[in-house]
Design a protein around this motif. Structure first.
Motif, PDB file in Angstrom:
ATOM      1  N   THR A  68       0.760  -1.140  -0.036  1.00  9.69           N
ATOM      2  CA  THR A  68       0.016  -0.203   0.105  1.00  9.69           C
ATOM      3  C   THR A  68       0.909   1.302  -0.130  1.00  9.69           C
ATOM      4  O   THR A  68       2.167   1.249   0.311  1.00  9.69           O
ATOM      5  CB  THR A  68      -0.829   0.048   1.305  1.00  9.69           C
ATOM      6  N   PRO A  69       0.482   2.491  -0.123  1.00 13.06           N
ATOM      7  CA  PRO A  69       1.079   3.665  -0.084  1.00 13.06           C
ATOM      8  C   PRO A  69       1.914   3.638   1.290  1.00 13.06           C
ATOM      9  O   PRO A  69       2.913   3.978   1.295  1.00 13.06           O
ATOM     10  CB  PRO A  69       0.155   4.633  -0.416  1.00 13.06           C
ATOM     11  N   LYS A  70       1.249   3.068   2.253  1.00  9.93           N
ATOM     12  CA  LYS A  70       1.684   3.274   3.615  1.00  9.93           C
ATOM     13  C   LYS A  70       2.843   2.507   3.726  1.00  9.93           C
ATOM     14  O   LYS A  70       4.017   2.862   4.284  1.00  9.93           O
ATOM     15  CB  LYS A  70       0.711   2.902   4.595  1.00  9.93           C
ATOM     16  N   SER A  71       2.877   1.052   3.275  1.00  2.60           N
ATOM     17  CA  SER A  71       4.062   0.064   3.569  1.00  2.60           C
ATOM     18  C   SER A  71       5.126   0.456   2.425  1.00  2.60           C
ATOM     19  O   SER A  71       6.262   0.223   2.830  1.00  2.60           O
ATOM     20  CB  SER A  71       3.756  -1.319   2.815  1.00  2.60           C
ATOM     21  N   ILE A  72       4.673   1.161   1.199  1.00  2.63           N
ATOM     22  CA  ILE A  72       6.054   1.650   0.443  1.00  2.63           C
ATOM     23  C   ILE A  72       6.581   2.764   1.108  1.00  2.63           C
ATOM     24  O   ILE A  72       7.801   3.154   0.978  1.00  2.63           O
ATOM     25  CB  ILE A  72       5.307   1.816  -0.852  1.00  2.63           C
ATOM     26  N   ARG A  73       5.818   3.745   1.622  1.00  4.32           N
ATOM     27  CA  ARG A  73       6.550   4.758   2.342  1.00  4.32           C
ATOM     28  C   ARG A  73       7.224   4.456   3.439  1.00  4.32           C
ATOM     29  O   ARG A  73       8.586   5.002   3.831  1.00  4.32           O
ATOM     30  CB  ARG A  73       5.311   5.953   2.542  1.00  4.32           C
ATOM     31  N   ARG A  74       6.782   3.293   4.414  1.00  2.00           N
ATOM     32  CA  ARG A  74       7.773   2.907   5.295  1.00  2.00           C
ATOM     33  C   ARG A  74       8.935   2.452   4.922  1.00  2.00           C
ATOM     34  O   ARG A  74      10.107   2.708   5.584  1.00  2.00           O
ATOM     35  CB  ARG A  74       6.833   1.835   6.140  1.00  2.00           C
ATOM     36  N   ALA A  75       9.063   1.720   3.991  1.00  2.00           N
ATOM     37  CA  ALA A  75      10.341   1.131   3.328  1.00  2.00           C
ATOM     38  C   ALA A  75      11.179   2.298   2.767  1.00  2.00           C
ATOM     39  O   ALA A  75      12.409   1.935   3.051  1.00  2.00           O
ATOM     40  CB  ALA A  75      10.021  -0.059   2.107  1.00  2.00           C
ATOM     41  N   TYR A  76      10.426   3.086   1.909  1.00  2.00           N
ATOM     42  CA  TYR A  76      11.191   4.074   1.714  1.00  2.00           C
ATOM     43  C   TYR A  76      11.959   5.049   2.767  1.00  2.00           C
ATOM     44  O   TYR A  76      13.240   5.509   2.749  1.00  2.00           O
ATOM     45  CB  TYR A  76      10.490   5.145   0.883  1.00  2.00           C
ATOM     46  N   ASP A  77      11.361   5.236   3.931  1.00  2.00           N
ATOM     47  CA  ASP A  77      12.012   6.078   5.090  1.00  2.00           C
ATOM     48  C   ASP A  77      12.888   5.245   5.696  1.00  2.00           C
ATOM     49  O   ASP A  77      14.081   5.768   6.218  1.00  2.00           O
ATOM     50  CB  ASP A  77      10.738   6.397   5.957  1.00  2.00           C
ATOM     51  N   LEU A  78      12.796   3.949   5.807  1.00  2.00           N
ATOM     52  CA  LEU A  78      13.994   3.109   6.222  1.00  2.00           C
ATOM     53  C   LEU A  78      15.193   3.372   5.407  1.00  2.00           C
ATOM     54  O   LEU A  78      16.385   3.533   5.926  1.00  2.00           O
ATOM     55  CB  LEU A  78      13.710   1.824   6.387  1.00  2.00           C
ATOM     56  N   LEU A  79      14.982   3.249   4.198  1.00  3.94           N
ATOM     57  CA  LEU A  79      16.167   3.420   3.266  1.00  3.94           C
ATOM     58  C   LEU A  79      16.756   4.749   3.319  1.00  3.94           C
ATOM     59  O   LEU A  79      17.999   4.821   3.397  1.00  3.94           O
ATOM     60  CB  LEU A  79      15.843   2.913   1.805  1.00  3.94           C
ATOM     61  N   MET A  80      15.846   5.700   3.536  1.00  2.00           N
ATOM     62  CA  MET A  80      16.356   7.185   3.567  1.00  2.00           C
ATOM     63  C   MET A  80      17.077   7.471   4.573  1.00  2.00           C
ATOM     64  O   MET A  80      18.154   8.270   4.660  1.00  2.00           O
ATOM     65  CB  MET A  80      15.293   8.092   3.059  1.00  2.00           C
ATOM     66  N   THR A  81      16.773   6.814   5.839  1.00  2.00           N
ATOM     67  CA  THR A  81      17.301   6.863   7.110  1.00  2.00           C
ATOM     68  C   THR A  81      18.813   6.558   6.966  1.00  2.00           C
ATOM     69  O   THR A  81      19.740   7.374   7.425  1.00  2.00           O
ATOM     70  CB  THR A  81      16.805   6.246   8.309  1.00  2.00           C
ATOM     71  N   LYS A  82      18.949   5.693   6.378  1.00  2.00           N
ATOM     72  CA  LYS A  82      20.308   5.025   6.184  1.00  2.00           C
ATOM     73  C   LYS A  82      21.171   5.648   5.067  1.00  2.00           C
ATOM     74  O   LYS A  82      22.362   6.163   5.378  1.00  2.00           O
ATOM     75  CB  LYS A  82      20.384   3.497   5.922  1.00  2.00           C
ATOM     76  N   LEU A  83      20.430   6.074   3.943  1.00  2.00           N
ATOM     77  CA  LEU A  83      21.094   6.610   2.734  1.00  2.00           C
ATOM     78  C   LEU A  83      21.423   8.169   3.266  1.00  2.00           C
ATOM     79  O   LEU A  83      22.864   8.492   2.893  1.00  2.00           O
ATOM     80  CB  LEU A  83      20.157   6.945   1.891  1.00  2.00           C
ATOM     81  N   ASN A  84      20.835   8.655   3.994  1.00  2.00           N
ATOM     82  CA  ASN A  84      21.353  10.095   4.595  1.00  2.00           C
ATOM     83  C   ASN A  84      22.488  10.182   5.444  1.00  2.00           C
ATOM     84  O   ASN A  84      23.221  11.348   5.569  1.00  2.00           O
ATOM     85  CB  ASN A  84      20.031  10.829   5.067  1.00  2.00           C
ATOM     86  N   THR A  85      23.163   9.028   6.026  1.00  2.00           N
ATOM     87  CA  THR A  85      23.951   8.981   6.730  1.00  2.00           C
ATOM     88  C   THR A  85      25.408   8.695   5.893  1.00  2.00           C
ATOM     89  O   THR A  85      26.656   8.754   6.388  1.00  2.00           O
ATOM     90  CB  THR A  85      24.200   7.798   7.845  1.00  2.00           C
ATOM     91  N   LEU A  86      25.312   8.506   4.656  1.00  2.00           N
ATOM     92  CA  LEU A  86      26.517   8.282   3.730  1.00  2.00           C
ATOM     93  C   LEU A  86      26.798   9.086   2.743  1.00  2.00           C
ATOM     94  O   LEU A  86      26.134   9.457   1.809  1.00  2.00           O
ATOM     95  CB  LEU A  86      25.888   6.869   2.999  1.00  2.00           C
TER      96      LEU A  86
END
Length: 248
Positions: A68-86
């Motif tokens: 759903t848009p919610k589950s996709i957004r959750r996965a995106y946020d998880l990825l971006m949290t890590k990506l923003n540290t690199l």
């Protein structure tokens, strides 16, 4: 001096600055990246290819990947949290989805809950074995709701291969745009898919191209693959159109 051999060109040379509109890099929500670390590893591979903009398209597929848009957004946020540290990984990511045209899809259309690649452009797919029995109804409903369907990897549907491309022409007449998988061009899915891919390109039926990356070996194959200069000529406009259409 005349040569009987066509010059080979590395496909990766055409992908620098490309925008990948079809991939499965979001972590843990379909048959692509299994976790955040795997996603990050894929993003490093993208960067090596010169691809720094990605529209992630996880499967939305009835009982298999009921995203759903919610589950996709959750996965995106998880990825971006890590990506923003690199600091050494400079990739921009947007989210959309790849929708299976199954029994639940009509309800999503009616609710206007589709995650689009851009504005009204929605990425759709079918079973590889047969089209949905209500395909015409689905396409009509999409257009009634002001969506433009982009059919993912049309070259991979073997049931469309007969009748001298007539099946493809009928889909185009019904308003479908076509997105080719780059891996088809290098024989990843077999000779038949490769041959149809180039026929569709030669007939100017392909609108866009994406990688459909699920795992590292897909990007590795694209990084080493070569094509002839003649085939590169018919591919370049599709790559350029994809970049121009989905720029962000």
């Amino acid at each position: 001096m005349f040569s009987f051999f066509q010059k080979k060109i590395f496909l990766k040379d055409y992908l620098d600055g490309f925008i990948d509109i079809h991939n499965h890099v979001l972590p843990g929500i379909d048959d692509g990246a299994s976790d955040v670390d795997t996603s990050i590893s894929l993003l490093y591979d993208y960067q090596k290819l010169g691809i720094r903009k990605i529209i992630a398209t996880p499967h939305v597929m009835n009982d298999y990947y009921a995203n759903t848009p919610k589950s996709i957004r959750r996965a995106y946020d998880l990825l971006m949290t890590k990506l923003n540290t690199l600091d050494d990984l400079n990739i921009e990511i947007k989210t959309a989805a790849e929708y299976m045209m199954d029994q639940d899809f009509m309800a999503l259309i009616e609710k206007k809950e589709l995650l689009c690649l851009k504005e009204d452009m929605v990425l759709v797919e079918m079973s590889y074995f047969q089209p949905p029995i209500n395909l015409n109804e689905i396409l009509f409903q999409l257009q009634t709701q002001q969506y433009k369907p982009i059919l993912a990897h049309p070259e991979r549907y073997a049931f469309l291969h007969s009748n001298s491309l007539r099946n493809y022409k009928e889909l185009k007449d019904r308003g479908c745009l076509f997105q080719l998988n780059a891996l088809s061009l290098v024989g990843h899915y077999g000779k038949n898919m490769k041959d149809i891919a180039y026929r569709l390109l030669e007939e100017k039926m392909i609108d866009f191209i994406g990688t459909d990356t699920h795992q590292a070996r897909h990007l590795e194959k694209l990084s080493t693959a070569s094509i002839s200069s003649k085939k590169a000529e018919i591919l370049r406009p599709i790559i350029d159109n994809t970049k121009k259409t989905f720029v962000f």
